[in-house]
Design a protein around this motif. Structure first.
Motif, PDB file in Angstrom:
ATOM      1  N   ASN A   1       0.863  -1.186   0.000  1.00  0.00           N
ATOM      2  CA  ASN A   1       0.000   0.000   0.000  1.00  0.00           C
ATOM      3  C   ASN A   1       0.896   1.230   0.000  1.00  0.00           C
ATOM      4  N   PHE A   2       0.968   1.889  -1.135  1.00  0.00           N
ATOM      5  CA  PHE A   2       1.868   3.036  -1.253  1.00  0.00           C
ATOM      6  C   PHE A   2       1.184   4.354  -0.928  1.00  0.00           C
ATOM      7  N   GLY A   3      -0.029   4.282  -0.398  1.00  0.00           N
ATOM      8  CA  GLY A   3      -0.726   5.516  -0.014  1.00  0.00           C
ATOM      9  C   GLY A   3      -1.713   5.951  -1.078  1.00  0.00           C
TER      10      GLY A   3
ATOM     11  N   ASN B   1       8.756   4.089   1.565  1.00  0.00           N
ATOM     12  CA  ASN B   1       8.336   3.997   0.161  1.00  0.00           C
ATOM     13  C   ASN B   1       8.031   5.370  -0.407  1.00  0.00           C
TER      14      ASN B   1
ATOM     15  N   TRP C   1      10.435   1.147  -3.012  1.00  0.00           N
ATOM     16  CA  TRP C   1      10.464   0.687  -1.623  1.00  0.00           C
ATOM     17  C   TRP C   1      11.909   0.433  -1.231  1.00  0.00           C
TER      18      TRP C   1
HETATM   19  C1  LIG Z   1       4.070   4.223   1.877  1.00  0.00           C
HETATM   20  O1  LIG Z   1       4.100   5.642   1.835  1.00  0.00           O
HETATM   21  C2  LIG Z   1       2.845   6.258   1.996  1.00  0.00           C
HETATM   22  C3  LIG Z   1       2.988   7.745   1.793  1.00  0.00           C
HETATM   23  O2  LIG Z   1       4.272   8.157   1.790  1.00  0.00           O
HETATM   24  C4  LIG Z   1       2.275   5.935   3.349  1.00  0.00           C
HETATM   25  O3  LIG Z   1       0.992   6.494   3.476  1.00  0.00           O
HETATM   26  C5  LIG Z   1       2.169   4.433   3.484  1.00  0.00           C
HETATM   27  O4  LIG Z   1       1.744   4.086   4.754  1.00  0.00           O
HETATM   28  C6  LIG Z   1       3.507   3.784   3.222  1.00  0.00           C
HETATM   29  N1  LIG Z   1       3.274   2.339   3.196  1.00  0.00           N
HETATM   30  C7  LIG Z   1       3.893   1.529   4.026  1.00  0.00           C
HETATM   31  C8  LIG Z   1       3.479   0.096   3.944  1.00  0.00           C
HETATM   32  O5  LIG Z   1       4.693   1.899   4.797  1.00  0.00           O
END
Ligand SMILES: *[C@@H]1O[C@H](CO)[C@@H](O)[C@H](O)[C@H]1NC(C)=O
Ligand SMILES: *[C@@H]1O[C@H](CO)[C@@H](O)[C@H](O)[C@H]1NC(C)=O
Ligand SMILES: *[C@@H]1O[C@H](CO)[C@@H](O)[C@H](O)[C@H]1NC(C)=O
Ligand SMILES: *[C@@H]1O[C@H](CO)[C@@H](O)[C@H](O)[C@H]1NC(C)=O
Ligand SMILES: *[C@@H]1O[C@H](CO)[C@@H](O)[C@H](O)[C@H]1NC(C)=O
Ligand SMILES: *[C@@H]1O[C@H](CO)[C@@H](O)[C@H](O)[C@H]1NC(C)=O
Ligand SMILES: *[C@@H]1O[C@H](CO)[C@@H](O)[C@H](O)[C@H]1NC(C)=O
Length: 628
Positions: A183-185, A334, A287
């Motif tokens: 989940n990249f947001g 990420n 990532w």
């Molecule tokens: C990835 O990055 C996004 C925004 O930068 C954040 O909302 C999200 O929680 C991050 N995902 C993980 C799995 O850390």
């Protein structure tokens, strides 16, 4: 032979009981060994690969392994261009969920085959990968992998020819991953597909799969390509046997082993730089994995760096110990990057005198899923494919309109923005040697504006259901073998501009509604048919008769014909007699004159009597006397 689509229905009758270290149930996992006649179990993991031999389509062949990481499978399946440009596996009953779908490419073990076919791959109608020449020489290019949400039911994976050899597939893996994995947001979720561009394990020389790391199965058995160095003298590897905290946690379950090696920049080259080739004008999800495993860095503030990707600072003052909560503890960051050029460059820039560190890098291309074609219309096209006997070179497999790079030939697509579904607005199957019939199901293609089936050998009637395709503007069925009459319903096509039915075997009266329509604005051609009638330019229609009446008429006509023949003979005979009588009379013979009178009576009867039978009988009764 037309069956190019596979139904791997039986596969689900097996169970996928993989033992998982966590308390969760095992994820769904389906592995297919393409071209295999028997299920295969491969060492060292004892993974079970299902055979696909019961399914037609494509050609099974022996495979060579182009790479050390290629699964040890002996067979593949390839798709000659004669079977059409689009070939698909339809895998039924895949439960709804989030999946890692991986396809290993094949190299046919025969000298006369192209060692390195290039083709495109789509999953659920979205093109996810296009093979690059030279793929067989790079471990991380011998497969394609994508993370995708499957909606449950049948999942379709297609291989599209691009004119560079026959697509050849070694294996297909469908491995369930956590619903929240990667989940990249903003923007992440259903409708987004993450295609794995690269996965690097830094500071190690050993390629590893999740299985090699004894990773959790919910991680999807990822492949980690080893990266010993980003460049000569630019960095130095580190490794540890220490336990790493915060690994194998939901939703990504990164294995501990991934964090036990790293690359650290040097005094000569304080910046740690990784560059890779990418497709321009795409979005990438990057990532980065960190764990402080360097024995010399023991406290917060000792190693601080910025993360700069293609010139933009994404993370400032990254302090791994501080952010992860301690030494030997995993940290994952990420970033979503829009790339306009052909390279993606990640630079870790140390603050102060420290060095940068990185343990692993993953880069995904973010692909927006294509909309699909309206299901009813796909079904209708499939019925038409069968009824018309469409040759396989048309490649009507998978979705008609997507991937947009490989639509079906002969079907024109339009996106219905209201429903976010593709619909078919044109059929161009003119001059294709089609020999079948036109099925009623054509009317399910409700959005058709144009149909051209001209110059084929399509037989049977024109389906009355055509009348319900209200948007139809062009209907060209000319030069076929359509028979029967023009359906009344054609008159309901109020948008029709062109109606070409010439060169068929149509007969009967053109329906009044059609005639009326033609008078208004439709251009038409009805010539060269078996007997169309009833509108200006065509013959007038005869009275409408029942079949009984037709038989009666036919009988009467033949009797009349017979009578006519007899009359002609009587006349001829009589003329002979007169001539003879005159001849005899000239020598004095009264008898001959009497005979002549009888014949004359018969002629009178014929003119005066409307009763066919009487007339006939008279002729017959008198005949012998005349002929004797
Ligand atoms: C990835 O990055 C996004 C925004 O930068 C954040 O909302 C999200 O929680 C991050 N995902 C993980 C799995 O850390
Ligand atoms: C594949 O190899 C086996 C032996 O390993 C051989 O018997 C078989 O004929 C080969 N099949 C093809 C299609 O070449
Ligand atoms: C990349 O992301 C931006 C912003 O989210 C979006 O507008 C653009 O359409 C995306 N590009 C591609 C090729 O998906
Ligand atoms: C979409 O909806 C609008 C109005 O709601 C309608 O006018 C239009 O014809 C629709 N388009 C299609 C392709 O059905
Ligand atoms: C239909 O196809 C034929 C053959 O290719 C072509 O000659 C004809 O013009 C087409 N009909 C229409 C209405 O475009
Ligand atoms: C049309 O031709 C088919 C054979 O192709 C025949 O079976 C059918 O009876 C014909 N229909 C009419 C109405 O003549
Ligand atoms: C109608 O079709 C016939 C052949 O079936 C052709 O000779 C003629 O030119 C066509 N007429 C028009 C107006 O296109």
């Amino acid at each position: 032979m037309m069956m190019l689509r596979y139904t791997l229905a039986c596969l689900l009758t097996f169970s996928f009981g993989l033992t998982s270290s966590s308390a969760r149930p095992a994820p769904y996992a389906l592995r297919i060994s393409c071209g295999a006649r028997k299920n295969v179990i491969t060492p060292p993991t004892y993974a079970l690969w299902y055979k696909d031999i019961a399914y037609t389509g494509g050609v099974p062949a022996n495979a060579t392994a182009p790479s050390y990481i290629t699964p040890p499978l002996k067979t593949l399946r390839y798709f000659p261009i004669s079977e059409g440009p689009n070939n698909c596996y339809n895998i039924v009953r895949v439960p709804k969920g989030h999946y890692s779908v991986r396809i290993f490419f094949g190299v046919i073990d025969q000298p006369n085959f192209d060692k390195e076919p290039l083709f495109d791959i789509s999953i659920e109608g979205t093109q996810v990968y296009s093979l690059k020449s030279g793929w067989s020489g790079h471990d991380d290019q011998v497969f394609a992998e994508a993370l995708i949400f499957l909606m449950g039911g049948t999942s379709t994976i297609c291989f599209h020819s691009t004119g560079h050899g026959d697509p050849a597939i070694l294996s297909i893996e469908i491995l369930q991953v956590d619903d929240k994995a990667y989940n990249f947001g903003k923007g992440w979720g259903q409708g987004v597909i993450l295609r794995t561009a690269t996965r690097l394990s830094c500071g190690t020389g050993k390629p590893r799969f999740g299985e090699d790391y004894h990773a959790d199965h919910w991680g999807g058995d990822r492949f980690w390509n080893p990266m010993r160095s980003f460049g000569k003298g630019a960095d130095s590897p580190r490794s540890t046997e220490n336990t790493i905290k915060q690994t194998s946690v939901s939703p990504n379950f990164y294995p501990e082993g991934l964090y036990q090696s790293a690359l650290v920049s040097t005094d000569d080259q304080p910046d740690l730089t990784y560059s890779m080739d990418v497709e321009p004008n795409r979005n990438y999800s990057v990532w980065m994995h960190f764990a402080e495993i360097d024995a010399t860095v023991t406290a917060e503030g000792k190693r601080v760096f910025d993360v700069v990707i293609n010139g933009d600072t994404f993370f400032e003052d990254v302090d791994v110990i501080k952010m992860s909560g301690g030494r030997y503890t995993a940290l994952v960051l990420n970033a979503t990057v829009t790339v306009s050029g052909r390279t993606l460059t990640i630079v870790l820039q140390p603050k102060g005198s420290g060095h940068a560190i990185i343990n692993a890098i993953e880069v995904f291309e973010i692909i927006t899923a294509e909309f699909k074609t309206l299901r009813d219309e796909v079904g209708a096209l499939q019925k038409m494919k069968k009824a018309l006997g469409l040759p396989s070179r048309f490649g009507w497999n998978g979705d008609p309109c997507v991937p947009s790079q490989h639509p079906w030939s002969g079907a024109d697509c339009q996106l219905d923005k209201n429903t976010s579904r593709w619909v078919i607005d044109g059929l161009d199957l003119d001059n294709q040697g089609l020999k079948g019939f036109l099925p009623n199901d054509i009317s399910k293609l409700k959005h058709l504006q144009s149909i051209n089936l001209s110059q084929n050998s399509i037989h049977g009637g024109i389906p009355a259901s055509l009348g319900s395709i209200t948007k139809l503007e062009v209907l060209d069925l000319s030069y076929n073998s359509f028979n029967g009459s023009i359906p009344e319903t054609i008159g309901e096509l109020t948008s029709l501009l062109i109606l070409n039915l010439n060169g068929n075997s149509l007969s009967g009266k053109v329906p009044a509604a059609v005639g009326g329509m033609l008078l208004h604005r439709t251009r038409f051609n009805f010539t060269d048919n078996a007997g169309l009638c009833g509108i200006p330019g065509l013959p007038a229609c005869g009275p409408h008769l029942s079949s009984g009446a037709k038989i009666g008429i036919a009988f009467g006509v033949s009797i009349a014909f017979l009578l006519l023949v007899l009359c002609a003979m009587i006349w001829w005979k009589r003329r002979q007699n007169i001539l003879r009588a005159q001849h005899i009379a000239a020598r004095g013979a009264p008898y001959a004159k009497k005979r002549t009178n009888v014949s004359h009576d018969i002629q009178m009867t014929r003119h005066g009597n409307n009763n066919n039978h009487g007339q006939a009988r008279t002729a017959v009764e008198n005949g012998p006397s005349l002929l004797s």
